[in-house]
Scaffold this motif. Sequence first.
Motif, PDB file in Angstrom:
ATOM      1  N   ILE A  43       0.838  -1.206   0.000  1.00 40.45           N
ATOM      2  CA  ILE A  43       0.000   0.000   0.000  1.00 40.45           C
ATOM      3  C   ILE A  43       0.867   1.247   0.000  1.00 40.45           C
ATOM      4  CG2 ILE A  43      -1.789   1.257   1.244  1.00 40.45           C
ATOM      5  CD1 ILE A  43      -2.763  -1.377   2.386  1.00 40.45           C
ATOM      6  N   SER A  47       0.939   3.693  -3.263  1.00 40.81           N
ATOM      7  CA  SER A  47       0.405   5.038  -3.048  1.00 40.81           C
ATOM      8  C   SER A  47       1.460   6.112  -3.283  1.00 40.81           C
ATOM      9  CB  SER A  47      -0.165   5.163  -1.632  1.00 40.81           C
ATOM     10  OG  SER A  47       0.827   4.895  -0.657  1.00 40.81           O
ATOM     11  N   MET A  51       1.175   9.040  -6.177  1.00 37.05           N
ATOM     12  CA  MET A  51       1.226  10.471  -5.877  1.00 37.05           C
ATOM     13  C   MET A  51       2.113  11.233  -6.851  1.00 37.05           C
ATOM     14  SD  MET A  51       1.199  11.113  -1.763  1.00 37.05           S
ATOM     15  CE  MET A  51       2.430   9.884  -1.318  1.00 37.05           C
ATOM     16  N   SER A  69      -4.606   9.284  -3.577  1.00 36.03           N
ATOM     17  CA  SER A  69      -3.313   8.629  -3.366  1.00 36.03           C
ATOM     18  C   SER A  69      -2.657   9.067  -2.065  1.00 36.03           C
ATOM     19  CB  SER A  69      -2.379   8.922  -4.543  1.00 36.03           C
ATOM     20  OG  SER A  69      -2.176  10.318  -4.717  1.00 36.03           O
ATOM     21  N   TYR A  70      -2.807  10.356  -1.709  1.00 38.67           N
ATOM     22  CA  TYR A  70      -2.202  10.835  -0.471  1.00 38.67           C
ATOM     23  C   TYR A  70      -2.860  10.183   0.745  1.00 38.67           C
ATOM     24  CZ  TYR A  70      -0.877  13.917   3.359  1.00 38.67           C
ATOM     25  OH  TYR A  70      -0.412  14.403   4.555  1.00 38.67           O
ATOM     26  N   LEU A  72      -4.484   7.376   0.734  1.00 38.78           N
ATOM     27  CA  LEU A  72      -4.151   5.958   0.717  1.00 38.78           C
ATOM     28  C   LEU A  72      -2.813   5.718   1.392  1.00 38.78           C
ATOM     29  CD1 LEU A  72      -4.934   3.109  -0.313  1.00 38.78           C
ATOM     30  CD2 LEU A  72      -3.676   3.645  -2.414  1.00 38.78           C
ATOM     31  N   PHE A  73      -1.872   6.647   1.184  1.00 38.78           N
ATOM     32  CA  PHE A  73      -0.568   6.521   1.836  1.00 38.78           C
ATOM     33  C   PHE A  73      -0.633   6.907   3.303  1.00 38.78           C
ATOM     34  CE2 PHE A  73       3.127   8.985   3.330  1.00 38.78           C
ATOM     35  CZ  PHE A  73       4.062   7.970   3.396  1.00 38.78           C
TER      36      PHE A  73
END
Length: 263
Positions: A43, A47, A51, A69-70, A72-73
């Motif tokens: 993950i 991610s 980004m 994406s941010y 998710l990270f």
Amino acid sequence: MVWFPILSKLIDAVTNLLMAKLLDLTTCRQGKLRPWFILSLPIVVVSILLMFWIPVQSVVAQAVRIVISYNLFYSVGYTMWYMAYEMSASLSTRNVKQRSTNSMAGQITKNMGTGIISITFPLILTGVCGLVGGENQQGYLLTMAIICCIAVPLTFLQYFYTRERVTEERRNQFQGSTEVKKVEEASFLTQLKACLKDKYWIMLVVMILTYQVLNALKSVSQVYYSGWVVQGNSYGTYAAIQARFSMIAMAPMGGRPSSWSSP
């Protein structure tokens, strides 16, 4: 994008609570924490690359992609890894002194790593971007791909060299036992009510919130000062200048530096 930081913090707060519950419920031969190091790895890597890889041209589509994406990270992958890392000292031993020593060693190592990375990363970023023709998307993506390649084996090292002695002890106690007492835990609302009745808990929360706000203001103002007042460029030099300011501020805590070279 104005609401992006606020939305991200709210999502992170929710995922922190969910992750704490998941860690408490985790029962695995590898332990309660160690599996999450490996589960968080794909993950985090995916991610991070998402980004910095933005193939769409629409501004709205780019903003949506960055937000997803941010979070998710930061709210999922990083939360999974960080919470497992923070709890590793408490599950390493039952000895209080050894716990505090392990926790202190982890904090010192983490702070040292942050300081070293804050100095070396801008230089690496500048060099990679220079190799691909300047400050562009390919340079950022290539740099983060290199960082991900380094992070993968290091995460596996962390997995193999982390030992949960408390978890192992509990497993050995219940091994072969046919009767296991199930302890009923208090609900989240009950725990929250108990915390709100404790003035010291409220003081601690206020202190943490104040620290986080002041730390965020410091970080933002330092980036602005380094990037605009000192005229650092947009892909690395400003971060190197910012790191110099941090080193100067910390100089009284250590020895006097022999020399300061230009960025």
